[in-house]
Design a protein around this motif. Structure first.
Motif: not given
Ligand code: ME8
Length: 520
Positions: A171-176, A180-186, A195-197
């Protein structure tokens, strides 16, 4: 403590089981370009790369070659370091996971997880890919029972393992990720991970029994097991940040306060093949020990050859060092940066390589030669003084576009803007016709303006292209009478009047146009 004027960039640490190829070169050059761009923009940078030296892959390859694993690692670490030096990589630290410092940090990290009751003992029974060191579920491998990464047949194992309670952090990871929309790019990669989560996250096996694999770092709480190579490898980023001092007693090692170190990393640059390990395993492990997560993860696309995957067994692995022999370091860097839209995929073909090279030679190289030779010919090599600068707004525009593109992580666009400025300068030459101005004494001040404008634009181009073409921009700076390549801000303000310039061989000499055919 990497604040606004500090940046910590990392590449993956590459397996010491094989030679560096164009895929490794791509990630490393991309990281180098970002590191150099930020240094050019006045930032203090830590740029980390290295080799991943434990695990089954290395043990097997060493056995195949009839050498000790450490001998293979020594050889390969040297190969990677040499390759990076040859390709102009300005790394600050080359880490090897067999270093004592790293082993001590891994040990402290695992002990901390254990003390925080984040690890439990269990049994793993199921499918396993030896080559990728990955456990697979029945569902993953399908009927033909093959590894989802390398396609090799998997084997059934049953063994005691230690597990990290990764599921607790879902849950913490999903929240992260959501906060933070730019945390994983692209974005496409971010969505993939979200999706995986959506499925429940399992716990992570973090050990391998020594009976099967001895080449690794011992677990601090069970010497019959070594750390799973991915856990060992990911921790390299923390080791190099200097955040953890394992020589200190528990509680003072730095897990509670990273002030003064480079942690958290500003950006992990990786290929999309290793995004799950970086955006799921790594952040949850960090949450498990109570450390901040990295600020951003960039997963770039895949280089293919024609339309086939590059692979050792297909024998189509492109060697960046061989390309460099013919075209020079900067040409290889330019091609890789300009041709692949950052984040997307790209296909290597010799024809496209040549087209991109021609751009360097005919647009940038040609501009530099003609401008410098006209200053030599018409003004004895001394840049004339002129109050007006005919390309001032174009130069400012290119700088701000390049900065904006780098901030958006569109590296290919940053250099497209830089090349557009060189193109505009060539058009300017055609329009001003300095050769005609030189013939007419009444146009002396117009000629001064043309030549001074060209000298200024070359300084700006020199600063803009430096991150991608450091070798040739060093030469250009010298020819322009500068003490080294200026920063972006300095470039705009550099006084050129009165400097003496020197002509030389073409920066990007012409190559045999039939080269592409001989490469097929
Ligand atoms: O995965 N196109 O190491 P590795 C683009 N040791 N990039 C490519 C590529 C291609 N065809 N082939 C490789 C490992 N890469 C682990 C990493 S990190 C804690 C541990 C690049 O030697 C890309 O960056 O298999 C990819 O993620 C990486 O090389 C894999 O290198």
């Amino acid at each position: 403590m990497s604040g606004t004027d500090r940046r910590f960039f990392t590449t993956p640490i590459y397996y010491a089981s094989g030679e560096p190829h164009i895929g490794h070169a791509y990630t490393t050059i991309l990281t180098d370009v970002l590191a150099r761009f930020h240094r050019q923009d006045g930032k203090d940078v830590l740029f980390l790369t290295g080799t991943d030296e434990h695990g089954q892959k290395i043990q097997d390859e060493a056995e195949k070659r009839g050498v000790e694993p450490i001998e293979l690692c020594d050889l390969m670490a040297e190969r990677f370091e040499e390759a990076w030096k040859t390709l102009g990589i300005s790394y600050d630290r080359f880490i090897r996971t067999t270093e004592d410092e790293h082993k001590a940090v891994v040990t402290a990290f695992l002990k901390r997880l254990w003390d925080r009751e984040q690890i439990y003992e269990g049994t793993y029974s199921g499918w396993y890919c030896v080559s990728d060191e990955r456990y697979w579920t029945e569902k993953d491998i399908g009927e033909d029972r093959r590894c989802q990464i390398c396609g090799r047949e998997v084997t059934y194992v049953e063994e005691k393992n230690y597990f990290f309670k990764m599921s607790e952090w879902q849950d913490d990871l999903i929240k992260q990720i959501e906060d933070n929309p730019e945390w994983i790019v692209p974005e496409v990669r971010r969505n993939e991970i979200l999706g995986f989560l959506r499925q429940p996250l399992g716990d992570l096996s973090i050990s391998r029994p020594k009976s099967r694999l001895s080449w690794g770092i011992d677990l601090p709480f069970d010497a019959d097991h070594v750390a799973y190579v991915w856990v060992d490898a990911l921790i390299n980023y923390l080791t190099a940040s200097g955040a953890i001092d394992p020589s200190k007693p528990d509680g003072e090692q730095g897990f509670d306060d990273v002030t003064g170190s480079w942690w958290p990393a500003d950006m992990h640059l990786v290929g999309k093949d290793i995004l799950t390990t970086h955006s799921v395993y790594w952040p949850t492990l960090l949450m498990g020990v109570g450390l901040p997560v990295p600020r951003q993860i960039l997963a770039h696309g895949w280089w293919v050859v024609g339309d086939t995957k590059m692979s050792k067994s297909l024998g189509n692995v492109v060697d960046p060092l061989a390309l460099r022999e013919t075209f020079g370091t900067d040409a290889v860097r330019w091609y890789l940066m300009r041709e692949m839209p950052t984040g997307g995929d790209a296909s290597y073909t010799p024809e496209r390589f040549l087209t991109r090279y021609d751009e360097l030679a005919n647009v940038l190289g040609n501009l530099a030669s003609r401008a410098i030779s006209m200053i030599s010919k018409y003004r004895d090599g001394i840049v004339p003084d002129s109050a007006s600068n005919g390309l001032e707004s174009e130069a400012h525009g290119a700088l701000s576009e390049a900065r904006a593109s780098i901030a958006r992580l569109k590296v290919h666009e940053a250099f497209a803007s830089a090349m557009d400025l060189a193109r505009a300068a060539n058009v300017y030459v055609e329009e001003r016709q300095p050769w005609a101005q030189a013939k007419d004494p009444a146009q002396a001040s117009e000629l001064d303006e043309t030549l001074s404008t060209l000298a200024h634009v070359l300084v700006v181009l020199c600063a803009l292209f430096q991150p991608v073409a450091p070798e040739k921009m060093g030469v250009l700076a010298e020819r322009l009478g500068l003490d080294g390549v200026p920063t972006l801000d300095q470039a705009i303000a550099t006084e050129m009047a009165g400097r003496s310039v020197t002509s030389g061989n073409p920066l990007f000499p012409r190559v045999d146009p039939t080269w592409a055919n001989s490469e097929d």
